[in-house]
Enzyme design. Sequence first.
Site, PDB file in Angstrom:
ATOM      1  N   HIS A 273       0.821  -1.210   0.000  1.00 61.50           N
ATOM      2  CA  HIS A 273       0.000   0.000   0.000  1.00 61.50           C
ATOM      3  C   HIS A 273       0.854   1.258   0.000  1.00 61.50           C
ATOM      4  CE1 HIS A 273      -3.303  -2.525   2.044  1.00 61.50           C
ATOM      5  NE2 HIS A 273      -3.423  -2.529   0.738  1.00 61.50           N
ATOM      6  N   SER A 302       1.683 -12.539  17.808  1.00 62.24           N
ATOM      7  CA  SER A 302       2.042 -12.468  16.393  1.00 62.24           C
ATOM      8  C   SER A 302       0.749 -12.585  15.590  1.00 62.24           C
ATOM      9  CB  SER A 302       2.953 -13.645  16.014  1.00 62.24           C
ATOM     10  OG  SER A 302       2.194 -14.835  16.132  1.00 62.24           O
TER      11      SER A 302
END
Length: 605
Positions: A273, A302
Amino acid sequence: MSQLLFTKDTQAIFWNNNASAIQRMLDYDFVIGRKTPSVAAIVAPTADSKFQKFFWGGDEIMINLYKTTAEAKKAHPNADVLLNFASFRTAYDVTMEALDLGGFRVMMITAEGIPERLARKMNATANAQGVTVIGPATVGAITPGAFKIANIGGTIENIVSSKLHRAGSCGLVTRSGGLFNELSNIIAINADGIAEGVAIGGDRFVGSVFIDNLLRMQDNPQVKYMLLLGEVGGIEEYKVIDAVKSGKITKPIIAWCIGTIAKHYSSGVQFGHAGASANAERETADAKNKAMAEAGIYVPESFNDLPNKIADVYNKLKSEGVITEIAEPEIKTLPQARKSKNFICTISDDRGDEATYAGYPISSVATPETGFSIGDVMSLLWFKKRYPKWATNFIETVVKTVADHGPAVSGAHNARVTARAGKDVISSVVSGLLTIGPRFGGAIDGAAKHFKYGYDNGLSPAEFINHMKKEGIPIPGIGHRIKSLRNPDLRVSGLKKYANESFPSTPLLDYALEVEQLTTSKKDNLILNVDGTIGVLMVDMWRALDYNDDEIDVFIEAGALNAFFVLGRCIGFIGHVLDEKRLAMPMYRHPFDDILYDVHKAEDL
Ligand code: ACO
Ligand code: LMR
């Protein structure tokens, strides 16, 4: 309480005829049992057709196409979501125009790569107007069981397996569309699905940011907890931390920033992005995950641990009674094979016990005590509306007025000649009908078109006459072979009298009469004839009935006005043909002495 993003009644205007994405929305609507399609209209600036067919379950529906957002919005004022699927070159203009028009609550912009300067201006304008912008560079948003934008959630099979067909308890906000779908699936497996979800988009400057969406979800009673998937780059997550610390957000949040891998690279990494790149320590995924955990947000060890965290929070809320078991709704299934229909009919329906005219069973309009006249039936079947009495009376006056004008006029003569050649009623009448044209009985559409043009463009009567001269067209609706100022057409007087007494106003007739004053001053048979009077009065009638110019132009182009003459004169033609049959007249042959023969021997070449 702030408004819900979408409900089961929300409707959108879809900019760009992206048929497969629209079909996905409609399939979703059908499966979740929406009553109305979520797409009310499509803006397709270059399309020639007026609608596009889509499947609605196994059936088909039509969605109107418009050339501009303004036209679509005017015709569908309730559609308060704009789905802007324009390219990155056009998306800014489309959004700004829609903001200018007003009436949109939510706008979603799919294009990637809108220049950042423009994106900021667009977002600021929307913000100032309280419009929620989703995107740019997004797949959109979904409120399960209510409304889904385009392709979010993927195929219907995926949607159902990710429980996106009905509301769950989680409010989901991501940047990425791909990860949105992934997380919806994870939430469906580890909890009860989502209540509302938004992929805010991957560009650096997106309209609504994490905090905007989370604050709205805080106010949405269906949302019991929230999941935020942030990413490396930017400081938007800190606004969420502040809201948690200040007590603006009280619902539990689970959050994870992706991009923790970035620290293993020697310099700043740009992820997929445009916004996904850390310019400072604070913007790294690790820093943001740590700060969020410190603020009491549920942050997994995580990404792999995220499903467990979701299950933990969900089960905790369930044990506390905040979340209750969801009764799974019935899902409608889409038929395997769907067949597109070849014909469309929007005026009558013969499938039930009784056929209908624009929704009215025939028995409710046919017999005298129903109060319906032939004018009502015409307005239902020709224009799909029930006109007021003054208008249906006018229509009937027209039909009666043009029913016949003696045996000498072109059409009646042809019908009689055909009957005398031994042809049947239908053939004889049709030969009369085929005679109707721009000089005889078929000048009504032309009269409406040209007088309307002159009047609407502010041409004075003299300018109008000159304009028509330049075009090389005799003014349709002006002139008559035998009627003149000295021998006035009393049919015209009757129509004008009725209109003066019954129409709210007759601006186009008044204009045509001014033109007539000039044309008759040149030659006294250049009167406003019966065709012209009907043409201008039909336009006056439609304007008084609130039809807009486009609709009237469509009628004119379709030949709807000449049709009044066709219908009326049919009565007369049938009379003439029956007269010939009754009299058992022999075949007609035109006398020699009425023909000027000027025939020479052809030259040999
Ligand atoms: N606009 C401008 N000038 C006209 C028009 C007109 N509509 N009609 C005739 N003129 C002029 C002609 O140009 C001609 O001018 P000129 O003498 O300087 O050469 C003069 O008037 C005579 O023309 P003609 O064609 O001989 O007129 P005629 O009386 O034979 O025509 C007709 C009658 C055919 C109806 C003609 O006026 C016309 O074409 N009108 C327009 C079409 C129309 O409205 N038809 C419907 C008639 S009503 C019905 O059929 C139910
Ligand atoms: C008609 O209504 O048929 C007439 O106005 C035409 C004509 O030639 O008289």
